[in-house]
Structure formats: C-alpha cells, structure tokens
Write a protein that holds these residues in place. Structure first.
Motif, short mmCIF file in Angstrom:
data_model
loop_
_atom_site.label_atom_id
_atom_site.label_comp_id
_atom_site.label_asym_id
_atom_site.label_seq_id
_atom_site.Cartn_x
_atom_site.Cartn_y
_atom_site.Cartn_z
N GLY A 29 11.85 0.00 -0.57
CA GLY A 29 11.24 -1.30 -0.82
C GLY A 29 11.83 -2.39 0.06
N LEU A 30 11.07 -3.43 0.27
CA LEU A 30 11.51 -4.58 1.05
C LEU A 30 11.85 -5.72 0.10
CD1 LEU A 30 8.86 -4.58 3.91
CD2 LEU A 30 11.14 -3.57 3.94
N VAL A 31 12.95 -6.42 0.40
CA VAL A 31 13.35 -7.55 -0.43
C VAL A 31 13.66 -8.75 0.45
CG1 VAL A 31 14.29 -6.11 -2.28
CG2 VAL A 31 15.78 -6.84 -0.41
N ASP A 32 13.45 -9.93 -0.10
CA ASP A 32 13.90 -11.17 0.53
C ASP A 32 15.20 -11.58 -0.13
OD1 ASP A 32 11.67 -11.54 2.25
OD2 ASP A 32 10.49 -12.29 0.58
N GLN A 58 9.39 -7.59 -2.35
CA GLN A 58 8.11 -7.84 -1.70
C GLN A 58 7.11 -6.78 -2.15
OE1 GLN A 58 8.41 -7.92 2.55
NE2 GLN A 58 10.01 -9.46 2.58
N ASN A 59 6.08 -7.19 -2.85
CA ASN A 59 4.91 -6.36 -3.16
C ASN A 59 5.15 -5.19 -4.10
OD1 ASN A 59 3.07 -7.79 -1.34
ND2 ASN A 59 4.32 -6.93 0.29
N SER A 60 6.26 -4.47 -3.95
CA SER A 60 6.50 -3.28 -4.76
C SER A 60 7.80 -3.43 -5.53
CB SER A 60 6.57 -2.03 -3.88
OG SER A 60 5.38 -1.85 -3.15
N ASN A 61 7.89 -2.76 -6.68
CA ASN A 61 9.14 -2.73 -7.42
C ASN A 61 10.19 -1.97 -6.62
OD1 ASN A 61 7.98 -4.07 -9.59
ND2 ASN A 61 7.41 -2.18 -10.63
N VAL A 62 11.42 -2.43 -6.63
CA VAL A 62 12.49 -1.78 -5.90
C VAL A 62 13.70 -1.60 -6.82
CG1 VAL A 62 11.75 -2.72 -3.68
CG2 VAL A 62 13.47 -3.94 -5.01
N THR A 63 14.54 -0.66 -6.46
CA THR A 63 15.80 -0.44 -7.16
C THR A 63 16.93 -0.70 -6.19
OG1 THR A 63 14.83 1.23 -8.63
CG2 THR A 63 17.23 1.22 -8.40
N LEU A 68 0.83 -1.21 0.00
CA LEU A 68 0.00 0.00 0.00
C LEU A 68 0.86 1.26 0.00
CD1 LEU A 68 -2.75 -1.09 2.57
CD2 LEU A 68 -2.84 -1.19 0.07
N ALA A 69 1.95 1.23 0.76
CA ALA A 69 2.89 2.35 0.75
C ALA A 69 3.70 2.31 -0.54
CB ALA A 69 3.82 2.27 1.96
N THR A 70 3.88 3.46 -1.17
CA THR A 70 4.55 3.55 -2.46
C THR A 70 6.04 3.78 -2.27
OG1 THR A 70 2.56 4.46 -3.50
CG2 THR A 70 4.65 4.78 -4.66
N VAL A 71 6.83 2.83 -2.76
CA VAL A 71 8.28 2.94 -2.65
C VAL A 71 8.76 4.17 -3.41
CG1 VAL A 71 10.47 1.83 -3.28
CG2 VAL A 71 8.59 0.46 -2.37
N GLY A 72 9.62 4.96 -2.76
CA GLY A 72 10.16 6.17 -3.37
C GLY A 72 9.47 7.44 -2.93
N ASN A 73 8.23 7.35 -2.41
CA ASN A 73 7.58 8.52 -1.86
C ASN A 73 8.24 8.92 -0.54
OD1 ASN A 73 5.81 8.83 -3.95
ND2 ASN A 73 3.99 8.10 -2.87
N THR A 74 8.06 10.17 -0.15
CA THR A 74 8.70 10.66 1.07
C THR A 74 7.66 11.04 2.12
OG1 THR A 74 8.77 12.94 0.23
CG2 THR A 74 10.69 11.53 -0.20
#
Length: 281
Positions: free
Chosen positions: A193-196, A226-231, A151-157
């Motif tokens: 973002g969260l990653v495994d 996890q759930n959202s795209n990450v860099t 639900l939280a958008t990765v990259g937003n502040t």
C-alpha cells in the motif's frame, strides 16, 4: 527423360535452444509502478540459426490481470545496450520488443480465467524474423506494469512464469534450460500500500532537553493511506544532531489512541521501544 529421384522433405536442423533464466524480482511493488523487471532470459543456440516466434508468459501469483486489476501489462524488452540490466531511460535505453495487455487463459486444460499473454508471430503480436545466430545470445527482460492505485489490491502477489518448454516458441523447437527445469518462475512480489507521511508537529530547533528526561516528545507523524487499506509493520528512525547513540536511552513510538493529536504517554498506545544502533532504530 527427365530422370528424377524420389522427393525428399526439407526439415529443420536438429538444433537446441538453451534458455538461462534469472530472477530480477523485488520483494514489493507499488500500485502504478511501470516497467518493473521480473525475469531475465538469455537465449543461446547450440548451432545454426534459431528463430524465436513468440513467448507465453503467465501471471502465477495471487493477483488478477486486466486494465482495472493488479497487473495491467506484461512487456518484453531486448537488452540492446548489453548492460545485463533493464534500462528504459537514458542515452541508450533497452528496446521494447513487445507489450501485451490482452490477457487469455493459458491453462491446459482451460479453467476459464485469464492469467497471461501469448506473444506470437501467428497473430502479429511478436516480430517476425527474430533470429539468433550460433555463437551469439539474445538477452530478454520480462517486465510488468502494476495496476493503478485504487485498482491494484494491496497484499496480492505478482509472479511471472514460463510453464513449460513450449512457452518459448522457437524453430528448431527443442528448447531446454541451461540449469533446472520448467516451469520457470520469477518469484513473487507483493503489492504494498501507499501512504502519505507528513510531520504534524515537532519540537522547535534549540529546545532544551534536560538530562534524564523521560517520555520527551520529539515529533508527531500523520500517516494517511492512499486508496487502499494498509498495514504498517516497520518504522525506521534515524538519529540527527551532534549527539551519540548513548545520549538517547530509548526511542519510543506511540499510537495516538484517543485521536486528539496530543501526546500523552498514559493514554496513547506504546507500539515499540529500542535504543539507537549505529544511528538508527
């Protein structure tokens, strides 16, 4: 008789409330984080008694507010154990003064977009009789609960702000900052973002590595978002074993370009290479 004087109006004494603000913001927050401190406020009257009737706290980052968004709750804690740090667990945790997840538009003039919370005694969202005596101070922490993963958008502040003196609703109502000027801003924290990460394959213990070996495979890491795209922009590798930094010419990281989970330096993409320094790269 009776003989009476003309009436006089009882007014609030001309006191000042000094506000000292310091940022506790972290560079990053993760989806689902709770009780993340953003700002510390130290409230000190110059004389007499000051009553705090509420706070207006705005989310001024790029993120959105709401139960299914980037920031879902704003909280105010009282530093009851007087440690100067927000402590929500342990033998003497700080007291949760108020919590708010009903967001409203705090812009003047209104832009119609909910962006903050208004804690006030007028609607029961802030405790009554919160007084601060002359010669003493109250320390408050402004904290947040970050939106849930997915639900939280990765990259937003996220950033908390007191936009003006009226954001600290006090009687007597002359509020000034000890240093600086309004608006008070915590500084921004980026939702990451969260990653495994799991070890997909590694060389067995005791494997013989000949001197001068080049492109010697050591480990494969399988990374899943996890759930959202990450860099991914950083990978830190530590040195183990009994050797020294000088025993390893370079550490290299490759991307499994063809996705076959088999290391092939002529096919896979080199991401970076560097020598160990003080046991890590």
């Amino acid at each position: 008789f009776p003989i009476a004087s003309s009436p006089s109006l009882i007014e609030w004494a001309a006191h000042l409330l000094y506000v000292s603000a310091s940022s506790f913001v972290l560079p990053f927050v993760d989806p689902g984080d709770t009780n993340v401190p953003f700002e510390k406020l130290v409230l000190t009257p110059d004389a007499g008694v000051v009553t705090l009737n509420g706070l207006t706290i705005r989310q001024s980052g790029t993120g959105l507010v709401g139960a299914a968004s980037d920031l879902k709750t704003i909280k105010v804690y009282r530093d009851t154990n007087q440690s100067g740090l927000l402590e929500t667990t342990g033998a003497t945790p700080d007291a949760l003064l108020v919590t708010g997840s009903t967001f409203v538009d705090t812009d003047v003039p209104s832009d119609g977009v909910a962006d903050g919370v208004v804690f006030t005694t007028a609607n029961g969202s802030f405790p009554t009789n919160f007084t601060i005596n002359a010669g003493s101070s109250e320390t408050l922490f402004l904290a947040v609960d970050v939106g849930d993963p997915g639900l939280a958008t990765v990259g937003n502040t996220l950033e908390l702000a007191l936009v003006n003196a009226a954001a600290v609703n006090a009687l007597p109502d002359t509020t000034i900052l000890s240093t600086g000027s309004f608006p008070v801003r915590s500084g921004a924290s980026v939702i990451r973002g969260l990653v495994d990460v799991v070890i997909g394959e590694s060389v067995p213990d005791g494997t013989i590595v000949p001197q001068g070996a080049i492109e010697q495979f050591m480990m494969r890491l399988d990374v899943t978002a996890q759930n959202s795209n990450v860099t991914a922009d950083t990978l830190v590798v530590g040195r183990g074993g009994s050797g020294t930094d000088a025993d390893v010419l370079q550490v290299k990281a490759y991307l499994d370009k063809d996705g076959d989970t088999v290391f092939n330096s002529s096919v896979d993409t080199l991401l970076g290479a560097a020598p160990f320094t003080s046991g890590q790269v």
